[in-house]
Design an enzyme around this catalytic site. Structure first.
Site, PDB file in Angstrom:
ATOM      1  N   TYR A  46       5.917   0.539  -6.348  1.00 42.57           N
ATOM      2  CA  TYR A  46       5.439   1.793  -5.150  1.00 42.57           C
ATOM      3  C   TYR A  46       5.938   1.513  -3.998  1.00 42.57           C
ATOM      4  O   TYR A  46       5.412   0.248  -3.459  1.00 42.57           O
ATOM      5  CB  TYR A  46       4.084   2.058  -5.636  1.00 42.57           C
ATOM      6  CG  TYR A  46       3.665   2.588  -6.842  1.00 42.57           C
ATOM      7  CD1 TYR A  46       4.630   2.849  -8.133  1.00 42.57           C
ATOM      8  CD2 TYR A  46       2.208   2.467  -7.145  1.00 42.57           C
ATOM      9  CE1 TYR A  46       3.776   3.207  -9.038  1.00 42.57           C
ATOM     10  CE2 TYR A  46       1.659   2.764  -8.585  1.00 42.57           C
ATOM     11  CZ  TYR A  46       2.521   3.114  -9.493  1.00 42.57           C
ATOM     12  OH  TYR A  46       2.150   3.603 -10.584  1.00 42.57           O
ATOM     13  N   HIS A 157       7.042  -1.606   1.133  1.00 42.67           N
ATOM     14  CA  HIS A 157       6.193  -1.488  -0.189  1.00 42.67           C
ATOM     15  C   HIS A 157       4.848  -1.055  -0.153  1.00 42.67           C
ATOM     16  O   HIS A 157       4.117  -1.169   1.201  1.00 42.67           O
ATOM     17  CB  HIS A 157       6.260  -2.773  -0.691  1.00 42.67           C
ATOM     18  CG  HIS A 157       5.997  -2.722  -2.062  1.00 42.67           C
ATOM     19  ND1 HIS A 157       4.844  -2.784  -2.837  1.00 42.67           N
ATOM     20  CD2 HIS A 157       6.923  -2.904  -3.430  1.00 42.67           C
ATOM     21  CE1 HIS A 157       4.829  -2.677  -4.174  1.00 42.67           C
ATOM     22  NE2 HIS A 157       6.153  -2.777  -4.384  1.00 42.67           N
ATOM     23  N   HIS A 158       4.443  -0.205  -0.827  1.00 47.57           N
ATOM     24  CA  HIS A 158       2.816   0.309  -0.875  1.00 47.57           C
ATOM     25  C   HIS A 158       1.928  -0.714  -0.605  1.00 47.57           C
ATOM     26  O   HIS A 158       0.762  -0.411  -0.020  1.00 47.57           O
ATOM     27  CB  HIS A 158       2.704   1.374  -1.881  1.00 47.57           C
ATOM     28  CG  HIS A 158       1.655   2.324  -1.464  1.00 47.57           C
ATOM     29  ND1 HIS A 158       0.607   2.272  -0.646  1.00 47.57           N
ATOM     30  CD2 HIS A 158       1.641   3.821  -1.894  1.00 47.57           C
ATOM     31  CE1 HIS A 158       0.001   3.375  -0.404  1.00 47.57           C
ATOM     32  NE2 HIS A 158       0.526   4.353  -1.194  1.00 47.57           N
ATOM     33  N   SER A 159       2.117  -1.818  -1.182  1.00 49.06           N
ATOM     34  CA  SER A 159       1.309  -2.903  -1.174  1.00 49.06           C
ATOM     35  C   SER A 159       1.010  -3.427   0.255  1.00 49.06           C
ATOM     36  O   SER A 159      -0.103  -4.133   0.548  1.00 49.06           O
ATOM     37  CB  SER A 159       1.729  -4.155  -2.152  1.00 49.06           C
ATOM     38  OG  SER A 159       2.847  -4.654  -1.645  1.00 49.06           O
ATOM     39  N   ASN A 348      -4.746  -1.356   1.762  1.00 52.96           N
ATOM     40  CA  ASN A 348      -4.882  -0.388   0.906  1.00 52.96           C
ATOM     41  C   ASN A 348      -6.356  -0.117   0.446  1.00 52.96           C
ATOM     42  O   ASN A 348      -6.850  -0.385  -0.691  1.00 52.96           O
ATOM     43  CB  ASN A 348      -4.219  -0.452  -0.173  1.00 52.96           C
ATOM     44  CG  ASN A 348      -2.603  -0.372   0.024  1.00 52.96           C
ATOM     45  OD1 ASN A 348      -1.982   0.675   0.069  1.00 52.96           O
ATOM     46  ND2 ASN A 348      -2.003  -1.638   0.030  1.00 52.96           N
TER      47      ASN A 348
END
Length: 511
Positions: A46, A157-159, A348
């Protein structure tokens, strides 16, 4: 800083990824949050894209110099993922490897700047980030579009962090356009609470007991529905519904800018939140979009007669909505988010809530608003998000990231869309003398064919849409429907005189 030809963009980026340079590691490591592990577990990738339009041409050297001076200060931006995918490792970073400036033949693209940017960003969604170094890059496109003189594309990156984290970082790197020495004003948000007044102790106690019982009941029901969604409960197959291939397919991103004042006026008149208005507008737009392709054929004359309502009454359309789990709502100063033991920690710290959408053709557009408010009020009176976060943490600890990511994928695969809303600066901001025209965030890598992100900026609301073109061929049509739905709601209030009365009241109160 990479100078690359547009036709070789993909090839050059991939070649850069293959050039592995040895970097000196430190022993500093930081574990990933549960959601961060979900976003990058085996078979999951993601990523976020933030498209920033500027009012002037971009000087790449200004961006490069700023990154060289500041990137090492942020531990997450200057760290890479460990091989096990569970921790961040601090590393030395070569900024030039992360900044790309394609060579663009302006005579060749002519007046088609939007098409060029759209195609460029779409191809980026097919190129994986290099996991041997920090997971982000910046692409500078000095191309004029209808909304900006140039565009910067920030991919990460979503992380690395959620929307709140990224917006906090952007605001820390910019200054007010009206006052180049002043930091942007961070919008102050408070959780909406209903306070009961003029009630006896007994009545207040009974209300509190009933509210607690309702909260527990709603939470249990939501978790059971969530489990059913993971196991078997699927949305109705429509022209918006994606599939397993959607997460690996390229995406097309586009946006539309509407008036934030219009949304605020509707919010005030209808006595609801901005989120309620945005969900109502989305329900109306998706209903119009799903209904329009269906026409009835007149067998005798061979003509097409538009149906007033061809949407099945039993249709099931749901969206995953991200919920901020921090104790403080809204954007927080970057220094606060980076502080240890902070209540608004960087990362997150979010979870997903499955929101049922009211999809039907209504003659009164205000019905979509009232239904949205009712649904949102119901979801706010539930602990699904924090309880699910704890369950996900348990699953990751016991079964590992692969199982957790598989369950998360099932949840997204059986729903239709994905929504997110992030508050931005309340005034225009600039980056080292480059005034920003708009900010349009989005995400790719999910199994849904439709992603809708709302981003407020100054007096604008940016509606950013990402689609799988094999499912939704014309995302601009969806943008049109969003804009038309908002206009129809404002017009409905004007017809009833409600909006005029509210505007007059506002003027009187401001005198």
């Amino acid at each position: 800083m990479r100078q690359i030809g547009i036709r070789e963009t993909k090839t050059n980026i991939e070649d850069t990824h293959r050039r592995r340079s040895k970097r000196r590691m430190t022993k500093e490591e930081e574990p990933l949050s549960p959601m961060a592990r979900m976003f990058q577990s085996y078979g999951t990738d993601y990523c976020t894209i933030i498209i920033i339009g500027f009012k002037t041409k971009i000087n790449p050297h200004v961006i490069l110099d700023d990154l060289k001076q500041n990137v090492y200060k942020h531990p997450r931006i200057s760290s890479k993922l460990a091989d096990d995918g569970a921790t961040w490792i601090k590393t030395e970073i070569n900024v030039e490897d992360h900044v790309f400036v394609p060579h663009i033949d302006l005579d060749e693209i002519g007046d088609y700047g939007e098409n060029f940017v759209e195609d460029y960003v779409s191809r980026l969604t097919t190129i994986p980030l290099d996991r041997s170094r920090p997971l982000w890059d910046i692409h500078i496109l000095n191309v004029k579009t209808s909304d900006a003189e140039a565009v910067a594309v920030i991919r990460s990156h979503h992380s690395l962090g959620d929307g709140m984290s990224r917006m906090s970082l952007i605001m820390a790197c910019t200054r007010k356009t009206s006052d180049p020495k002043a930091c942007p004003t961070i919008p102050i948000l408070k959780r909406r609470e209903k306070v009961s007044q003029n009630k006896s102790w007994f009545l207040r106690s009974m209300v509190a007991i009933c509210s607690t019982v309702r909260l527990i009941w709603n939470t249990i029901v939501d978790l059971l529905l969530l489990l059913a969604t993971v196991l078997f409960l699927k949305d109705t197959k429509t022209s918006l519904k994606g599939g397993a291939d959607a997460e690996s397919n390229r995406k097309i991103l586009c946006h539309r800018i509407v008036s934030l004042d219009d949304i605020r006026l509707i919010k005030d008149v209808m006595d609801m939140t901005i989120n309620d208005v945005l969900i109502g507008v989305t329900q109306a737009a998706l209903s119009r979009y799903l209904n329009k392709p269906h026409d009835k054929v007149n067998v005798d004359g061979g003509t097409l007669t538009p149906l007033l309502n061809n949407i099945p009454s039993s249709i099931r359309v749901r969206a995953g909505v991200l919920v901020n789990l921090r104790s403080k709502v809204g954007i927080q100063p970057l220094a606060d988010m980076m502080a240890k033991d902070s209540e608004c920690r960087w990362g997150n710290h979010i979870n997903i809530v499955v929101l049922p959408l009211s999809i039907a053709l209504k003659t009164d557009p205000l019905i979509y608003l009232s239904k949205a408010q009712s649904t949102m009020d119901r979801k706010k009176n539930s602990l699904q998000a924090p309880v699910l976060y704890s369950i996900m943490r348990f699953i990751l600890k016991i079964f590992g990231g692969k199982i957790g990511a598989a369950l998360f994928k099932r949840l997204l695969l059986n729903t239709t869309a994905f929504f997110s809303n992030v508050n931005g600066p309340t005034e225009e901001i600039s980056f080292h003398g480059h005034p920003i025209a708009y900010i349009a965030p989005s995400v790719y890598g999910h199994s849904q064919a439709l992603m809708i992100h709302f981003q407020s900026y100054a007096e604008k609301m940016v509606i950013s849409i990402a689609v799988d073109p094999t499912i939704i061929s014309d995302p601009h049509k969806l943008c049109d429907e969003m804009e038309e739905s908002l206009k129809s709601m404002k017009a409905a209030l004007l017809e009833r005189g409600l909006l005029i009365n509210k505007q007059v009241s506002v003027r009187v109160n401001n005198m």
